[in-house]
Scaffold this motif. Structure first.
Motif, PDB file in Angstrom:
ATOM      1  N   SER A 189      -4.510  13.779   2.327  1.00 20.70           N
ATOM      2  CA  SER A 189      -4.647  12.778   3.387  1.00 20.70           C
ATOM      3  C   SER A 189      -4.455  13.430   4.751  1.00 20.70           C
ATOM      4  O   SER A 189      -3.740  14.426   4.877  1.00 20.70           O
ATOM      5  N   ASN A 190      -5.093  12.850   5.762  1.00 19.79           N
ATOM      6  CA  ASN A 190      -4.915  13.375   7.122  1.00 19.79           C
ATOM      7  C   ASN A 190      -4.874  12.275   8.183  1.00 19.79           C
ATOM      8  O   ASN A 190      -4.843  12.557   9.373  1.00 19.79           O
ATOM      9  N   GLY A 191      -4.877  11.011   7.751  1.00 22.36           N
ATOM     10  CA  GLY A 191      -4.792   9.897   8.690  1.00 22.36           C
ATOM     11  C   GLY A 191      -6.120   9.366   9.161  1.00 22.36           C
ATOM     12  O   GLY A 191      -6.164   8.385   9.911  1.00 22.36           O
ATOM     13  N   SER A 192      -7.218   9.972   8.737  1.00 24.06           N
ATOM     14  CA  SER A 192      -8.531   9.483   9.149  1.00 24.06           C
ATOM     15  C   SER A 192      -8.984   8.286   8.313  1.00 24.06           C
ATOM     16  O   SER A 192      -9.932   7.582   8.687  1.00 24.06           O
ATOM     17  N   GLU A 193      -8.339   8.081   7.191  1.00 21.67           N
ATOM     18  CA  GLU A 193      -8.613   6.932   6.314  1.00 21.67           C
ATOM     19  C   GLU A 193      -7.299   6.198   6.144  1.00 21.67           C
ATOM     20  O   GLU A 193      -6.343   6.739   5.582  1.00 21.67           O
ATOM     21  N   LEU A 194      -7.206   4.979   6.654  1.00 22.33           N
ATOM     22  CA  LEU A 194      -5.951   4.239   6.627  1.00 22.33           C
ATOM     23  C   LEU A 194      -6.122   2.931   5.862  1.00 22.33           C
ATOM     24  O   LEU A 194      -7.214   2.375   5.777  1.00 22.33           O
ATOM     25  N   TYR A 195      -5.017   2.450   5.310  1.00 20.32           N
ATOM     26  CA  TYR A 195      -5.031   1.157   4.614  1.00 20.32           C
ATOM     27  C   TYR A 195      -3.790   0.383   5.020  1.00 20.32           C
ATOM     28  O   TYR A 195      -2.797   0.947   5.483  1.00 20.32           O
ATOM     29  N   VAL A 196      -3.836  -0.922   4.844  1.00 25.75           N
ATOM     30  CA  VAL A 196      -2.673  -1.772   5.081  1.00 25.75           C
ATOM     31  C   VAL A 196      -2.505  -2.684   3.872  1.00 25.75           C
ATOM     32  O   VAL A 196      -3.489  -3.175   3.302  1.00 25.75           O
ATOM     33  N   VAL A 197      -1.259  -2.876   3.459  1.00 32.61           N
ATOM     34  CA  VAL A 197      -0.963  -3.746   2.314  1.00 32.61           C
ATOM     35  C   VAL A 197      -1.186  -5.196   2.730  1.00 32.61           C
ATOM     36  O   VAL A 197      -0.597  -5.674   3.710  1.00 32.61           O
ATOM     37  N   THR A 198      -2.019  -5.900   1.980  1.00 33.09           N
ATOM     38  CA  THR A 198      -2.325  -7.299   2.269  1.00 33.09           C
ATOM     39  C   THR A 198      -1.961  -8.228   1.120  1.00 33.09           C
ATOM     40  O   THR A 198      -2.236  -9.420   1.188  1.00 33.09           O
ATOM     41  N   GLY A 199      -1.367  -7.690   0.061  1.00 32.61           N
ATOM     42  CA  GLY A 199      -1.024  -8.513  -1.088  1.00 32.61           C
ATOM     43  C   GLY A 199       0.426  -8.342  -1.496  1.00 32.61           C
ATOM     44  O   GLY A 199       1.265  -7.892  -0.712  1.00 32.61           O
ATOM     45  N   GLN A 200       0.725  -8.718  -2.734  1.00 30.46           N
ATOM     46  CA  GLN A 200       2.062  -8.549  -3.273  1.00 30.46           C
ATOM     47  C   GLN A 200       2.483  -7.083  -3.158  1.00 30.46           C
ATOM     48  O   GLN A 200       1.718  -6.181  -3.471  1.00 30.46           O
ATOM     49  N   SER A 201       3.677  -6.853  -2.700  1.00 27.58           N
ATOM     50  CA  SER A 201       4.142  -5.500  -2.373  1.00 27.58           C
ATOM     51  C   SER A 201       3.937  -4.520  -3.530  1.00 27.58           C
ATOM     52  O   SER A 201       4.608  -4.624  -4.556  1.00 27.58           O
ATOM     53  N   PRO A 202       3.044  -3.528  -3.377  1.00 28.85           N
ATOM     54  CA  PRO A 202       2.782  -2.562  -4.457  1.00 28.85           C
ATOM     55  C   PRO A 202       3.759  -1.393  -4.389  1.00 28.85           C
ATOM     56  O   PRO A 202       3.400  -0.263  -4.073  1.00 28.85           O
TER      57      PRO A 202
END
Length: 312
Positions: A189-202
């Motif tokens: 990973s290098n930060g160019s592809e990001l995600y945010v949790v939108t559901g039940q805490s994984p």
């Protein structure tokens, strides 16, 4: 020509941020509600967002304000700053919305290396930053046990976990947590592809991926996006992707154009009272105080900055 960031950053819907949930512990008369805790707080119980660690992500629906966590992922955060200042994300898109899981954005070219947007001055390779040394952190542990770690709590507003015996700490995958997408290799990973949790805490993702921050305001602009119909919730057609109009560091914006927000500090007696208000709700609707709270059930209150101090 890449789009520019709109000047009206304060088109944020802050009303929902001003009122946090209520608190109760023991008899209702003896425990303040959350609103009472907030109303009794002083300016010293709040902190402004650091412009050097605040990212404004402009979507067609409005602004998403994100706070980076350099204490936990210094190399990734530095790279994200470089990417944002190099306008890397401008014109890219949200490419994935997986039900009860995450929303992800970046270059839709994906694995097609020849088509990927150049990273500019950002680094293409970084070490995995899954955890850090627990020493030196202002870790505020919760009183209740956590099923995923020996201790759970908060560090400077970020939901976190800690293993005192191993001497390490890490950010917890709660709703709104931002992580850096990776491939099979831990250091991919290098930060160019990001995600945010939108559901039940994984929380099973904890210690398996680099977490870089959290969404402070604007989660509703991400969580309501149409679910992707492809594998893992990826959008299968270009028309389904949500364009990123612009991404800017707050430090790049003139002070008068920055979102004037402040966040409740998580290292004070007021925060402890807030936690108790969430553990044992005392407002009239509740007939049974839970006597327990999970780290991912605690939203750190955010409000418009007070006139005396401002946001910066």
């Amino acid at each position: 020509m890449r789009p520019t960031l709109p000047l009206t950053l304060l088109a944020l819907s802050l009303a929902a941020c001003t009122h946090a949930p209520q608190r109760s512990d023991g008899p209702a008369a003896s425990v303040p509600t959350t609103q009472e805790v907030i109303d009794a707080s002083t300016p010293a119980d709040w902190r402004p967002l650091d412009p050097e660690n605040t990212v404004y992500l402009q979507l067609p629906s409005g602004m998403v304000v994100m706070e980076l966590a350099p204490a936990f992922a210094p190399e990734h955060v530095a790279n994200i700053r470089t990417l944002v200042k190099g306008r890397y994300f401008d014109g890219l898109s949200v490419n994935r919305s997986q039900d009860n899981f995450v929303v992800q954005w970046g270059d839709p070219a994906g694995d097609e290396l020849a088509l990927r947007r150049p990273l500019g001055e950002a680094k293409a390779s970084l070490p995995a930053e899954f955890s850090r040394d627990a020493d030196g952190l202002s870790f505020r542990a919760l009183p209740d046990p956590d099923g995923w770690a020996p201790e759970a709590g908060f560090v400077d507003g970020f939901a976190a976990a800690r293993d005192p015996k191993a001497g390490k700490a890490w950010l917890a995958h709660c709703y709104g947590t931002i992580g850096a997408g990776r491939a099979m290799a831990p250091d991919s990973s290098n930060g160019s592809e990001l995600y945010v949790v939108t559901g039940q805490s994984p929380r099973q993702l904890d210690l398996n991926i680099t977490t870089v921050g959290r969404v402070v305001v604007g989660m509703e602009r991400l969580s309501v996006l149409p679910r992707g119909t492809g594998p893992l919730g990826f959008y299968t057609e270009a028309a389904q992707r949500v364009p990123i109009l612009a991404a800017r560091m707050a430090s790049e914006m003139p002070p008068e154009q920055r979102a004037r927000l402040e966040v409740m500090r998580t290292d004070t007696a007021t925060w402890d009272a807030y936690v108790e208000s969430r553990r044992n709700r005392s407002d009239e609707w509740y007939v049974h105080p839970a006597g327990h709270v999970d780290v991912c059930n605690l939203s750190v209150p955010v409000r418009p900055a007070t006139a005396e101090r401002g946001a910066d």
